[in-house]
Write an enzyme that holds these catalytic residues in place. Structure first.
Site, PDB file in Angstrom:
ATOM      1  CB  THR A 100      33.809 -62.732  72.335  1.00 61.68           C
ATOM      2  OG1 THR A 100      33.441 -62.267  71.049  1.00 61.68           O
ATOM      3  CG2 THR A 100      34.605 -61.659  73.066  1.00 61.68           C
ATOM      4  N   GLY A 155      27.619 -56.924  69.639  1.00 61.55           N
ATOM      5  CA  GLY A 155      28.418 -55.750  69.949  1.00 61.55           C
ATOM      6  C   GLY A 155      27.728 -54.411  69.762  1.00 61.55           C
ATOM      7  N   GLY A 192      33.407 -53.942  66.552  1.00 64.60           N
ATOM      8  CA  GLY A 192      32.407 -54.218  67.585  1.00 64.60           C
ATOM      9  C   GLY A 192      32.724 -53.530  68.896  1.00 64.60           C
ATOM     10  CG  ASP A 193      31.127 -55.422  72.327  1.00 67.01           C
ATOM     11  OD1 ASP A 193      31.121 -56.118  71.287  1.00 67.01           O
ATOM     12  OD2 ASP A 193      31.138 -55.928  73.465  1.00 67.01           O
ATOM     13  CB  THR A 242      30.926 -62.215  75.251  1.00 67.43           C
ATOM     14  OG1 THR A 242      30.618 -62.963  74.053  1.00 67.43           O
ATOM     15  CG2 THR A 242      30.320 -62.909  76.448  1.00 67.43           C
ATOM     16  N   GLY A 243      28.755 -60.622  73.323  1.00 66.59           N
ATOM     17  CA  GLY A 243      27.396 -60.627  72.807  1.00 66.59           C
ATOM     18  C   GLY A 243      27.320 -59.760  71.572  1.00 66.59           C
ATOM     19  NE  ARG A 294      30.295 -55.579  64.314  1.00 66.53           N
ATOM     20  CZ  ARG A 294      30.452 -56.273  65.435  1.00 66.53           C
ATOM     21  NH1 ARG A 294      31.609 -56.842  65.697  1.00 66.53           N
ATOM     22  NH2 ARG A 294      29.477 -56.383  66.303  1.00 66.53           N
TER      23      ARG A 294
HETATM   24  N1  ASP Z   1      30.902 -58.745  71.125  1.00 66.82           N
HETATM   25  C1  ASP Z   1      31.509 -59.321  69.954  1.00 66.82           C
HETATM   26  C2  ASP Z   1      31.293 -58.369  68.799  1.00 66.82           C
HETATM   27  O1  ASP Z   1      30.206 -57.890  68.619  1.00 66.82           O
HETATM   28  C3  ASP Z   1      30.971 -60.667  69.592  1.00 66.82           C
HETATM   29  C4  ASP Z   1      30.729 -61.620  70.735  1.00 66.82           C
HETATM   30  O2  ASP Z   1      31.042 -61.320  71.859  1.00 66.82           O
HETATM   31  O3  ASP Z   1      30.219 -62.726  70.481  1.00 66.82           O
HETATM   32  O4  ASP Z   1      32.203 -58.153  68.069  1.00 66.82           O
END
Ligand code: ASP
Length: 348
Positions: free
Chosen positions: A206, A260, A236-237, A257-258, A234
């Site tokens: 991301t 979500g 995400g965040d 990032t991570g 879906r």
């Molecule tokens: N945060 C992003 C999501 O969950 C993915 C990511 O940041 O790697 O969509």
């Protein structure tokens, strides 16, 4: 402001509040920080060539955004410029090179937020808009809404004159192979989250940016393909203000990032600002605390980049690495991939 007045203002301000810019004029500091995703980014898995490619692209994005700030553009323009470069790069999980859903398609999320007005815009699940970050900004600037999703978001983007491409434009061989590996793992673990747990290194990429402009305003933006193998639909965040993105001039700008789902349940981005606003913490303390508690203690993985109105940067993460970089108040460029303790890279 007249040059004489600017000189007087700079003379009255404390050391460091004004700096020499490339134009030679003494002006307020500008700062840009970016990330290209957090995950199992290990030196041992990285060839020197690949590492150089990531470093070069991160630096290119930083310099493009910083040049705008240095020239007096507003923070959001710098955020957008940096993210556009990363959206176009197959190295990152956004735009061209976004991860694939379980159905083998790209569904992308993005958001922007201004620290001066508190306005935000976002799109979720876009499939044909070449630059989701531009669509997010268009939602903020040209609609009464904050978040548009799916086909409606793509239609809106098209009506705004934003470039549309076939979904295949976003697909890369690397992501197709990644989805195949992910499907194999899902078969053996028997669940979506099991497959994600088994292979955290495939959850990064991301992109995000936070900027401080010469007027002292902050902005943040985030753009992603989400998580490989996600169920169709879906979200995400990343497109959710308060979860993956936040900006308020009196506290900070944040892009996350991570995983979500954890960022949404933990309102990660907003909580960094809230700990500053209501808890009296400084930026570094707030960002570290949120990553340690709301994220790590609840089982989530990832990290944030955060920037306050004084130009301080914090970039905590709980994964092995996070692609990240910044150009600080003194104009110094830094790009990092791993956590501090990682050993030196091996040759290609
Ligand atoms: N945060 C992003 C999501 O969950 C993915 C990511 O940041 O790697 O969509």
């Amino acid at each position: 402001m007249k040059p004489q007045a600017l000189f007087l203002l700079c003379a009255l301000l404390p050391m460091g509040a004004c700096q020499n810019t490339t134009s030679g004029t003494r002006q307020a500091p500008v700062v840009l920080a970016i990330h290209g995703g957090a995950g199992t980014i290990l030196r041992k898995n990285m060839s020197a060539e690949k590492e150089a490619a990531y470093r070069a692209k991160l630096e290119e994005a930083l310099r493009a955004g910083y040049a705008l700030l240095d020239g007096g553009s507003e923070a959001l323009d710098a955020v957008q410029a940096a993210i556009l470069i990363m959206e176009d790069s197959p190295l990152f999980n956004s735009g061209h090179g976004a991860v694939l859903t379980s159905a083998g398609t790209c569904e992308m999320d993005a958001s922007v937020m201004r620290g001066d007005t508190g306005m935000a815009g976002a799109v979720a699940g876009v499939t044909t808009t070449r630059h989701p970050i531009l669509a997010a900004r268009a939602v903020m600037e040209h609609s009464p809404h904050v978040l548009l999703s799916g086909a409606g978001a793509d239609t809106f983007a098209r009506e705004q004159g934003l470039e549309q491409v076939p979904n295949a434009f976003f697909h890369t061989t690397r992501r197709v192979q990644q989805l195949e590996r992910w499907r194999e793992r899902q078969k053996s673990t028997g669940s979506l989250s099991g497959a994600w747990d088994a292979q955290p290194d495939e959850r990064h990429g991301t992109v995000g940016a936070v900027a401080l402009d010469r007027e002292g305003h902050l902005a943040a933006g985030t753009s992603t393909g989400g998580m490989v193998g996600k169920l169709w639909g879906r979200i995400g965040d990343s497109p959710i203000p308060g979860a993956g993105t936040w900006a308020a001039d009196h506290t900070c700008a944040v892009s996350g990032t991570g995983w979500g789902e954890f960022f949404m349940r933990g309102t990660i981005a907003r909580d960094v600002a809230a700990l500053m606003e209501f808890g009296g913490l400084d930026l570094e303390q707030a960002a570290q605390r949120v990553v340690r508690t709301q994220l790590t203690e609840r089982g989530g993985t990832g990290g944030v980049i955060a920037l306050d109105a004084q130009g301080r940067v914090s970039a905590p993460f709980n994964t092995a690495g996070m692609y990240r970089g910044w150009i600080d108040r003194e104009g110094r460029v830094e790009v990092h991939l791993y956590s501090a303790a990682a050993p030196a890279p091996e040759g290609p």
